[in-house]
Design an enzyme around this catalytic site. Structure first.
Site, PDB file in Angstrom:
ATOM      1  CB  SER A   1     -12.829  -8.493  -5.416  1.00 32.28           C
ATOM      2  OG  SER A   1     -12.777  -8.231  -4.010  1.00 32.28           O
ATOM      3  CD  GLU A   2     -13.225  -5.370  -1.470  1.00 32.48           C
ATOM      4  OE1 GLU A   2     -11.885  -5.974  -1.751  1.00 32.48           O
ATOM      5  OE2 GLU A   2     -14.521  -6.248  -1.594  1.00 32.48           O
TER       6      GLU A   2
ATOM      7  CD  GLU B   1       3.955 -12.278  15.473  1.00 31.80           C
ATOM      8  OE1 GLU B   1       3.698 -11.818  16.137  1.00 31.80           O
ATOM      9  OE2 GLU B   1       3.406 -13.625  16.284  1.00 31.80           O
TER      10      GLU B   1
ATOM     11  CG  LEU C   1       8.834 -17.389  -4.286  1.00 31.16           C
ATOM     12  CD1 LEU C   1       9.264 -17.304  -2.284  1.00 31.16           C
ATOM     13  CD2 LEU C   1       9.736 -16.016  -4.555  1.00 31.16           C
TER      14      LEU C   1
ATOM     15  NE  ARG D   1      -2.602  -1.394   4.336  1.00 32.51           N
ATOM     16  CZ  ARG D   1      -3.737  -2.054   4.029  1.00 32.51           C
ATOM     17  NH1 ARG D   1      -4.772  -2.328   4.543  1.00 32.51           N
ATOM     18  NH2 ARG D   1      -4.025  -0.194   3.658  1.00 32.51           N
TER      19      ARG D   1
ATOM     20  CG  HIS E   1      -0.684   1.710  -9.430  1.00 29.77           C
ATOM     21  ND1 HIS E   1      -0.459   1.588  -8.007  1.00 29.77           N
ATOM     22  CD2 HIS E   1      -0.979   2.667  -9.716  1.00 29.77           C
ATOM     23  CE1 HIS E   1      -1.652   2.262  -7.417  1.00 29.77           C
ATOM     24  NE2 HIS E   1      -2.370   3.011  -8.502  1.00 29.77           N
TER      25      HIS E   1
ATOM     26  CG  ASP F   1      -2.367   1.130   0.967  1.00 31.61           C
ATOM     27  OD1 ASP F   1      -2.311   1.507  -0.066  1.00 31.61           O
ATOM     28  OD2 ASP F   1      -2.856   1.385   2.737  1.00 31.61           O
TER      29      ASP F   1
HETATM   30  C1  FPP Z   1      -2.119   0.550  -2.942  1.00 31.34           C
HETATM   31  O1  FPP Z   1      -1.738   1.505  -3.503  1.00 31.34           O
HETATM   32  C2  FPP Z   1      -1.339  -0.255  -4.475  1.00 31.34           C
HETATM   33  C3  FPP Z   1      -2.105  -1.914  -5.139  1.00 31.34           C
HETATM   34  C4  FPP Z   1      -3.788  -1.126  -5.519  1.00 31.34           C
HETATM   35  C5  FPP Z   1      -1.668  -1.857  -5.750  1.00 31.34           C
HETATM   36  C6  FPP Z   1      -0.579  -2.779  -5.837  1.00 31.34           C
HETATM   37  C7  FPP Z   1       0.105  -2.439  -6.910  1.00 31.34           C
HETATM   38  C8  FPP Z   1       1.349  -2.598  -7.093  1.00 31.34           C
HETATM   39  C9  FPP Z   1       2.587  -3.078  -6.209  1.00 31.34           C
HETATM   40  C10 FPP Z   1       1.924  -2.111  -8.368  1.00 31.34           C
HETATM   41  C11 FPP Z   1       1.647  -3.670  -9.874  1.00 31.34           C
HETATM   42  C12 FPP Z   1       1.991  -5.077  -9.238  1.00 31.34           C
HETATM   43  C13 FPP Z   1       2.616  -5.948  -9.632  1.00 31.34           C
HETATM   44  C14 FPP Z   1       2.714  -7.210  -9.585  1.00 31.34           C
HETATM   45  C15 FPP Z   1       3.195  -5.865 -11.405  1.00 31.34           C
HETATM   46  P1  FPP Z   1      -2.752   2.803  -2.905  1.00 31.34           P
HETATM   47  O2  FPP Z   1      -2.523   3.933  -4.815  1.00 31.34           O
HETATM   48  O3  FPP Z   1      -3.650   2.076  -2.346  1.00 31.34           O
HETATM   49  O4  FPP Z   1      -2.130   3.896  -2.459  1.00 31.34           O
HETATM   50  P2  FPP Z   1      -2.223   5.340  -1.838  1.00 31.34           P
HETATM   51  O5  FPP Z   1      -2.930   3.911  -0.608  1.00 31.34           O
HETATM   52  O6  FPP Z   1      -1.260   5.691  -1.529  1.00 31.34           O
HETATM   53  O7  FPP Z   1      -3.768   5.821  -2.643  1.00 31.34           O
END
Ligand code: FPP
Length: 246
Positions: free
Chosen positions: A66-67, A207, A131, A188, A37, A20
């Site tokens: 899914s959200e 944990e 892995l 997280r 991203h 996140d």
């Molecule tokens: C949360 O950050 C992250 C996501 C919704 C997507 C996770 C995707 C990646 C790490 C990149 C692509 C992954 C792969 C496997 C190729 P957010 O956008 O919710 O951040 P915020 O909470 O700061 O808005």
């Protein structure tokens, strides 16, 4: 200087990560969320490589919930583009480094070409025994649990299952994580302290490590630090220490 592999004692068997903070990382730099991203993909690579190097058995990454379909179409399209290029460009390395790659989640909504790449990646890595890398993609734990309950109820209605035979271990075999061990560590990033519908059943005894660092800034070393923090925690699974029981 990267930490040496030997420095991690008491390695967890299964680490699951809620990645996140991409959006906030971008906002802090006055960049579009998409830039966060993009940078997040580099962290995915760094963490996967670290997991391979230290011979972690199982790593599960929450790539798309899914959200997340509720996000603006532009952001979803951009994320899908990143998944496309990841599954196209990184699969060779995963094959070569003995990684078994799989996804959990619904396969109903993804674009057919992404699904084809994922399934090709799953097939090409199916024989690997290093892995286990699982991407939760279009995944939601409550729906996963409801689907397991549905399957069991249908078997009971057909007369193939005695409801009294439904135990936690039988139930777990109907979840999408199948034969994976339960995560013993959930990390997280991004400072929030919640599970956001991720592996709710499987994380019963995990944990939890919450890192303030936003995902694009999360590093190999911080990942290894989280594993070391896990190694120092005492896990009792609801029991008491042997001395205290005496
Ligand atoms: C949360 O950050 C992250 C996501 C919704 C997507 C996770 C995707 C990646 C790490 C990149 C692509 C992954 C792969 C496997 C190729 P957010 O956008 O919710 O951040 P915020 O909470 O700061 O808005």
């Amino acid at each position: 200087m990267p930490r040496s592999d030997a420095s991690i004692a008491n390695l967890p068997r299964h680490v699951a990560i809620i990645m996140d903070g991409n959006g906030r990382w971008a906002r802090k730099r006055h960049l579009p969320r998409a830039a966060g991203h993009v940078s997040g993909v580099s962290t995915v690579r760094a963490v996967v490589r670290a997991a391979i190097d230290i011979r972690l058995e199982n790593l599960t990454l929450y790539a798309f919930s899914s959200e997340n379909w509720k996000r603006p179409a532009l952001e979803i399209n951009h994320l899908m583009g990143l998944f496309r290029s990841y599954f196209r460009e990184d699969i060779e390395e995963l094959v070569r480094r003995n990684v078994r790659m799989r996804i959990i989640g619904s396969r109903r909504r993804a674009a057919p070409d992404i699904l084809a790449m994922i399934e090709d990646g799953e097939a090409r890595t199916a024989g690997n025994d290093g892995l286990n890398l699982t991407f939760a993609f279009d995944y939601g734990a409550q729906e996963e649990i409801a689907a397991a309950a549905r399957e069991l109820a249908e078997a009971a209605v057909r007369g193939e299952l005695d409801p009294t035979a439904i135990t936690t271990s039988l139930f777990a075999t109907h979840l999408s994580t199948g034969e994976l061990p339960e995560p013993d560590l959930v990390i997280r990033t991004g400072g929030e302290r919640r599970l956001s519908n991720f592996l709710l059943w499987q994380s019963a005894y995990a944990e939890l490590v919450f890192a303030e660092t936003l995902w694009p800034d999360f590093s190999r070393n911080e990942f290894l630090d989280a594993l070391n923090a896990f190694a120092r925690r005492e896990r009792r699974f609801g029991a008491v220490e042997p001395e205290a029981a005496a």
